[in-house]
Enzyme design. Structure first.
Site: not given
Ligand code: HEM
Length: 351
Positions: A75-76, A97, A103, A204
């Site tokens: 996100h940064d 932000e 965020n 993910h």
């Molecule tokens: C490709 C498009 C992406 C979308 C649409 C997306 C969207 C999201 C969403 C909606 C969440 C959960 C938010 C919530 O409901 O609490 C999430 C969690 C997460 N995302 Fe993504 N993300 C993307 C790409 C990435 C990328 C590139 C990374 C890192 C390389 C990443 C790492 C993570 C991680 C580790 C979590 C879990 C965070 C936690 O457990 O606190 N995501 N993402």
């Protein structure tokens, strides 16, 4: 502590020993001018071990914080570059932000962990390491300590003196409802390939999502691309579309950084539309398959994606500053440096 947590702790200990005796993997992605692999070797030689030792302690207590730190770096970097702008608190003139809708589900603990690491570094080295570099290092260590690959990252980023408006933040962070076409549009606009998109989505493999991020796939109609048993279980976790519950992003090994996320996708058990559509879209399907059967290949492509992502829009040389406190720009903890429009209505349900 459950058996899966014990296993992760075991991985943590083993990998930390391994790292002492092995070099990180080297990405072939070019280094942006102003950054270097040896940036702090004189000014803060123990930097990487300070970060690792602190995170070993943090993750021993709560493995899941690794996911929060990885997402923080993403996100940064996607908004205004990897400049720690996401860490800044709001000013008197408007929200930061940090408080833009996408965020709001970043973990509060992740911000604290970065501040704690920064204090430790300042104690040993003075005010020489940027918050943007600390965020990148914390993400890298989190991957390693969750069982993922260890790789070298270019350092030397500087911290921004301002943050992005909420409109800019919204435009640069993809919502979970994005399909592959929308994600490819966003990612290719930042010079990523389809392989980068699939590999980075593999982030993910750890972490959690809130019901509001995926109930669009359950109600009013069930997404036909979702496995039925998986959907029925998700309905138990999220009996209504607005419940505040959470579930794991990777069904199989939620706290281990591995390639099981891609196995999930092949079984139609991806959580978000953005995840599952990678296996539906013909441009990305074979990439998902290749990572599901070959973890080494996934790690290699993930490292390239991370090194590329970690260099997006960086400030270097005399640009920006090295913040004394990651939550505030220097000399102005409550400044009025950003006027922010607010058109967030309607996006909340998507995160
Ligand atoms: C490709 C498009 C992406 C979308 C649409 C997306 C969207 C999201 C969403 C909606 C969440 C959960 C938010 C919530 O409901 O609490 C999430 C969690 C997460 N995302 Fe993504 N993300 C993307 C790409 C990435 C990328 C590139 C990374 C890192 C390389 C990443 C790492 C993570 C991680 C580790 C979590 C879990 C965070 C936690 O457990 O606190 N995501 N993402």
């Amino acid at each position: 502590m459950g058996s899966s947590n014990n296993f992760v702790l075991f991985l943590v200990i083993v990998s930390s020993f391994l790292v002492v005796i092995s070099e990180g993997q080297q990405s072939s992605v070019p280094v942006v001018p102003g950054l270097s692999y040896t940036f702090y070797s004189t000014s803060c030689p123990n930097l990487e071990s300070i970060v690792r030792i602190h995170l070993l302690q943090v993750l021993e207590n709560d493995t899941t914080q690794a996911a929060g730190l990885l997402r923080l770096h993403f996100h940064d970097c996607f908004v205004q570059g990897c400049d720690a702008s996401v860490l800044l608190d709001g000013s008197t003139s408007g929200p930061s932000e940090k408080s833009a809708i996408p965020n709001l589900t970043l973990r509060q603990a992740a911000f604290k962990i970065i501040n704690d690491i920064q204090a430790l570094i300042q104690n040993q080295c003075g005010q020489v390491v940027s918050c943007a570099d600390i965020t990148a290092l914390a993400a890298r260590e989190s991957i390693l300590l969750s069982g993922g690959p260890y790789y070298n990252i270019p350092l030397g980023r500087r911290d921004s003196q301002n943050f992005a408006t909420s409109n800019v933040t919204l435009a640069n962070l993809p919502p979970p409802t994005f399909n592959t076409t929308q994600n490819l549009n966003l990612f290719t606009s930042k010079n990523f390939t389809a392989t980068d998109l699939v590999a980075l989505s593999g982030g993910h493999t750890i972490g959690i999502g809130h019901c509001t991020s995926f109930t669009n796939r359950l109600y009013p109609q069930q997404d036909p691309n979702m496995d039925k048993t998986f959907a029925n279980n998700l309905k138990l976790t999220c009996p209504a579309s607005n419940t505040t519950n959470t579930t794991n992003l990777d069904l199989r090994t939620p706290n281990i950084f591995d390639n099981k996320y891609f196995v999930d996708l092949m079984n139609r058990q991806g959580l978000f539309t953005s995840d599952q559509d990678l296996y539906t879209d013909s441009r990305t399907k074979s990439i998902v398959q290749s990572f599901a059967v070959n973890q080494t290949l996934f790690f290699e492509k993930f490292i390239d994606g991370m090194v590329k992502m970690g260099q997006l829009g960086v400030l270097t040389g005399s640009q920006g500053e090295i913040r004394a406190n990651c939550s505030a720009r220097n000399g102005n903890s409550m400044g009025s440096w950003s006027i922010v429009g607010d058109e967030q209505q309607g996006r909340l349900a998507q995160y």
